[in-house]
Structures are given as C-alpha cells and as structure tokens.
Design a protein around this motif. Sequence first.
Motif, short mmCIF file in Angstrom:
data_model
loop_
_atom_site.label_atom_id
_atom_site.label_comp_id
_atom_site.label_asym_id
_atom_site.label_seq_id
_atom_site.Cartn_x
_atom_site.Cartn_y
_atom_site.Cartn_z
N ALA A 150 0.82 -1.21 0.00
CA ALA A 150 0.00 0.00 0.00
C ALA A 150 0.86 1.27 0.00
O ALA A 150 0.33 2.36 -0.19
CB ALA A 150 -0.92 0.02 1.21
N LYS A 151 2.16 1.13 0.20
CA LYS A 151 3.04 2.29 0.20
C LYS A 151 4.46 1.84 -0.14
O LYS A 151 4.77 0.64 -0.11
CB LYS A 151 3.02 2.99 1.56
CG LYS A 151 3.51 2.13 2.72
CD LYS A 151 3.42 2.90 4.04
CE LYS A 151 3.92 2.03 5.21
NZ LYS A 151 3.84 2.75 6.49
N VAL A 163 -1.11 6.65 0.68
CA VAL A 163 -2.40 7.31 0.48
C VAL A 163 -2.35 8.70 1.12
O VAL A 163 -1.99 8.85 2.30
CB VAL A 163 -3.54 6.48 1.08
CG1 VAL A 163 -4.86 7.24 0.97
CG2 VAL A 163 -3.64 5.13 0.38
N GLY A 164 -2.69 9.71 0.32
CA GLY A 164 -2.73 11.07 0.83
C GLY A 164 -1.44 11.86 0.66
O GLY A 164 -1.41 13.05 0.96
N ASN A 264 -5.81 -0.93 -8.66
CA ASN A 264 -6.52 -0.52 -7.45
C ASN A 264 -5.57 0.15 -6.45
O ASN A 264 -5.89 1.17 -5.85
CB ASN A 264 -7.19 -1.73 -6.78
CG ASN A 264 -8.55 -2.04 -7.38
OD1 ASN A 264 -9.27 -1.14 -7.80
ND2 ASN A 264 -8.91 -3.32 -7.43
N GLN A 265 -4.37 -0.44 -6.29
CA GLN A 265 -3.39 0.14 -5.36
C GLN A 265 -2.95 1.52 -5.85
O GLN A 265 -2.83 2.47 -5.05
CB GLN A 265 -2.16 -0.78 -5.24
CG GLN A 265 -2.44 -2.11 -4.57
CD GLN A 265 -2.54 -1.99 -3.05
OE1 GLN A 265 -2.79 -0.91 -2.51
NE2 GLN A 265 -2.36 -3.09 -2.35
N LEU A 266 -2.70 1.66 -7.14
CA LEU A 266 -2.23 2.94 -7.67
C LEU A 266 -3.32 4.00 -7.59
O LEU A 266 -3.03 5.18 -7.32
CB LEU A 266 -1.75 2.77 -9.12
CG LEU A 266 -0.53 1.85 -9.33
CD1 LEU A 266 -0.16 1.82 -10.80
CD2 LEU A 266 0.65 2.30 -8.49
N SER A 270 -3.12 7.56 -5.59
CA SER A 270 -3.22 8.80 -6.35
C SER A 270 -4.67 9.19 -6.61
O SER A 270 -5.16 9.07 -7.73
CB SER A 270 -2.46 8.65 -7.68
OG SER A 270 -2.47 9.85 -8.40
N PRO A 271 -5.37 9.68 -5.61
CA PRO A 271 -6.76 10.10 -5.82
C PRO A 271 -6.88 11.29 -6.77
O PRO A 271 -7.96 11.57 -7.28
CB PRO A 271 -7.25 10.45 -4.40
CG PRO A 271 -6.01 10.73 -3.62
CD PRO A 271 -4.96 9.84 -4.20
#
Length: 536
Positions: A150-151, A163-164, A264-266, A270-271
Amino acid sequence: MSESRFQLLEKDKRLSESKLWTLLEKFYQRAGQDAWLQLPFYATSNAFIAEQYAELVLAFLLDLAPDLNPQAPVYILELAVGSGYFSFLCLQVLERKLRCFPALIRLSVVYVMSDFSQKNLKAWEQSRQLAPFVQSGRLDFALFKPESQAKFKLLCSRQVIQVGSLANPLIAFANYFFDSIRQDYFQIVNGQIQEALVSLVHEPEPEHPHAPPRFERIHLRDRYCPLKQPRYAEPRLNALLETYRKEAPELSLLFPTGAFQVLNQLEKLSPQGLMLISTDKGFHDPAYLQGLRPVPFTPHTGVFSYMVNYHALARFFKQAGGVAQATQEYYSLTSLVGITPLASRTPLTQTRYCLQERFVRQNPIKGLFILLELFKSKDILSEIELKERYLMAMAAIQTACYDVYYFLVLAPYLAEALTGVGLDYFEDDLPGLLKQVEAQLYDGVAGFDSAYEWLRHLYYELGQLDDCLRLNARILARSGPDYKTAYYAAAVAELRGRFAEALQGYTQTLLNNPQDEMAQAGLQRMVAKIGAKSPI
C-alpha cells in the motif's frame, strides 16, 4: 515415462492462487539483473517506444499544467523495471523534451524506477549512467511490489509514497509486467461462468530427481466448476466479469487479476488521478476470447508468461468513467493508455490528440517493427545501389530514434558504404548519427556487445580516433581485454605516430589471435618503421 514418476505439486487451485506465481517470483528475486541475460526485453525496451511514451507524458502534463502543484513532484513510476534499460532511454528523452516547454520547466518531474528485487535496486544504484539523473533529482528508486504493498519509500529522497501523500496525478509505466503476475481463467458456456481449477504435475529430471521444479517440466491440468457469485471482493471486478457473461455463448477468458490489484493500489495512492501506459504481449480484440480452450501454459527461457487481456483493462478504466485506448503494435505486442477520472476535470485536449494521431493513426511503433523485420531479411536492400543503401540505412536509424538494435541490423550497410564510397560523402551526417546511437548504449544490459564493436569500427574508419579509443575503453571495461581491443589501440597509435606503442599492440593482438591478417601486416610495418626485430 510412467505416471508413477510424476509428482503432484498441487491440486484444484484457482489459477491466481497457484504456486506457479510464487515460483516465478522466486526466479526473479534470485536472478536479479542476470534474468535479462536470457529473457527477451527489446520489444518493450527500445528507443522508439521510449519516444512514444515521452510524447504521451508531455501531452498529459501540458494539459494538466495549470492545475498542477508546482511545490510537489510529479512522479513517473515505472513498475517491475528489471534491467533499467527502458528507464535509461525514457530519462534521456524526457530530459531533452521537458526543457522545450516553459509551462513544464517549473515542475519537478521525478522518475521512479521500482522493482521487488533488491538485487535490481543495488545494480541501478551502482550504474554510472543513471548517476547523473540521480544527482540532478530527476531519478529515484523504490523497492515496491504493487500487487500487495500500500506504500513505498523512495531510496534517495527518503519520501514515503502512501495514500494522501501525492499532490499531483501519478503517471505509471508497466512494460512486460502484467504478463507475469497473477491471472484467473474462466469459460463462459451458454451464459454460465465456470472457473478453471488447475493442478500442477512435475516431471523430474532423471539425472536430478530431487532438484527444484523447472517450468519446462511442469504440466498443467485443468477442470471447471460453476462460479459461485460474487467471485471477487471488489465489486468492479464482479461487474466487469458479468459484462463478458452477457456477450457471447462461448468464451475463454483470461482475467488479469494481478493487474487489477495493481491498478486498485495505484488509484488509492493517487486520488488526484492516474495515467497508465503499458506494453506487453497481449490482445485487445474481443475476438481473441471466442471459443472454449483449456488454460494455456507455455514455459519459455526458464520462465512462463500469459497474454494480457488489454480489452478487460481498457473496460476497467472506462467502467470508472476514465479514458482508455489500446493498439495492436506487432504480432501479440499490445499497448494501452488508461487514465482514471482526474480531480482537475481538465478536458485533456492535447492528450486525446496525441492518443488519436500518434498512438492510433500513425502508430510508429508498429511501422518500425515491420520495417525492422524487413531489414533483418536483408533482401530489401540487396538490389539497391551502394549510396542508396547507405542513405536508406541512415534514414531508418534516424526514424527509429537512433535505436541501438536498429543500428545493429543496419551497421553492416554503413560499413560497406564507407569502404566503397569516398570518405567525404559521410563526413556531415554519419559521425552525428553514431554519437546519437552511442548515447543510448546502456552497460547494464546484455545483448548489445556487437553495437559497441560496430561503433568502434565505424569511428575508426571515419578517422574519429578519440571516439574509437573511447569505445575501445568501454568494451575493455565491459568485456575485458581481447585481441580486438589490442588491435584498435595499436592501429590508432600507428596513425598518431606512436610506433613503439603500435608494435606492442599488434604483438599483443597476435599473441591472442595469431591468424589476424591485419595485425600481421601492422606488425610488419612497425618492424620496418622502427628497425626492430619482430618480437614473434
């Protein structure tokens, strides 16, 4: 071999849950850079594909420029980099092109080479050719397995990408990656989905019955069971699978589960938005899915891979309201550009234009692969006059963005013309072309040894003696001393009037290769010139 000699490795597993993938990961972890001594890489690691990717990235950045945060980096994340050759090519092209656009100069564009193999990261860190990009802040490295992480942490800047943390949209490259990560396999029969369950049977080598399984000696057997809905925890994947169920009475469906996990992870990272550019062996024509076929399994060069269903990946982007465009490049080589909905809501005018005109309509990648195959056959140039052969070879190399392999195929025609036509004919264009090709030589990849040798030879024939010696030194550092490195050092020394040095070099050449006629002649000239006795 009798059935009793076979070993059952596993029974009735979903394809994505098979131990095949674990075995493949272990191979790449163990091999590191050595994997590329045996695996093909050129189809997705060449100068003209790097040029195409850079054009798409530039169009995307120009569209987004007014809305980008200039205080934060724009990351280009290459997944499963491997040797690093494609990264090296892309970095050169991007460095050259970015400075042409005032709107982009203010941006910090950082290229991130990522892989899950620590051996590969260590090799990139030690690369003298990547070092200038690291020093300028253009390049960073990351240990990253995007199917499950996730990172990740950037090695040079120490930044953690999670995320974020991204203020700007993410650009991702995925070449020769999705074909080697987890997939599922389904058959659709009369509107009913059946999932393949696979069993693996290993045929041990008689001489080494206890050796670890090799893919070439693994046999895959499949059976099918009705799918229990919903198959996936991710509703988008179930909805996507359902679209195929409704389309045809009989389909055999490779479902790129691992690629969907990566996307999905990317997307979570990157929202602000994601642009993916991917090239791999695969397909985007749904006709490829028609009919019922068993689960494919074709090991090659010590590994295995599956065709990538870019038709499904394109639907994945469009299903979320994004943009997707795929093209068939050459045989099974397929490219996809996918863009998720962007926070900025830009109309992507330049990106769409580049996709339509360069990526689809012109499709230079497909054309250049076709031309390369024609040139490799040698028939296409055999009936053409010498000067015209030279001009055609020059034009082809330039059109292919000075690609090293193109040069390798056509270098004999350049050398032939140098011998048969006056030297003045070549002085304007050929040295510059050789410099452009040389700039794309990457010491971290095997297979291009002959390109170094052709460049050295052509520099020598053109009288570019410093360039000849520079290539000689690179060959010496890359491959160690041999009779050719000694010969060229001697030949240059002779031309520069250093006859004792030339005598020593020709002698060394003949000690390694007594039959070398040019070294024999050189030795005789030096003996006569300085009045010395022949040392051999």
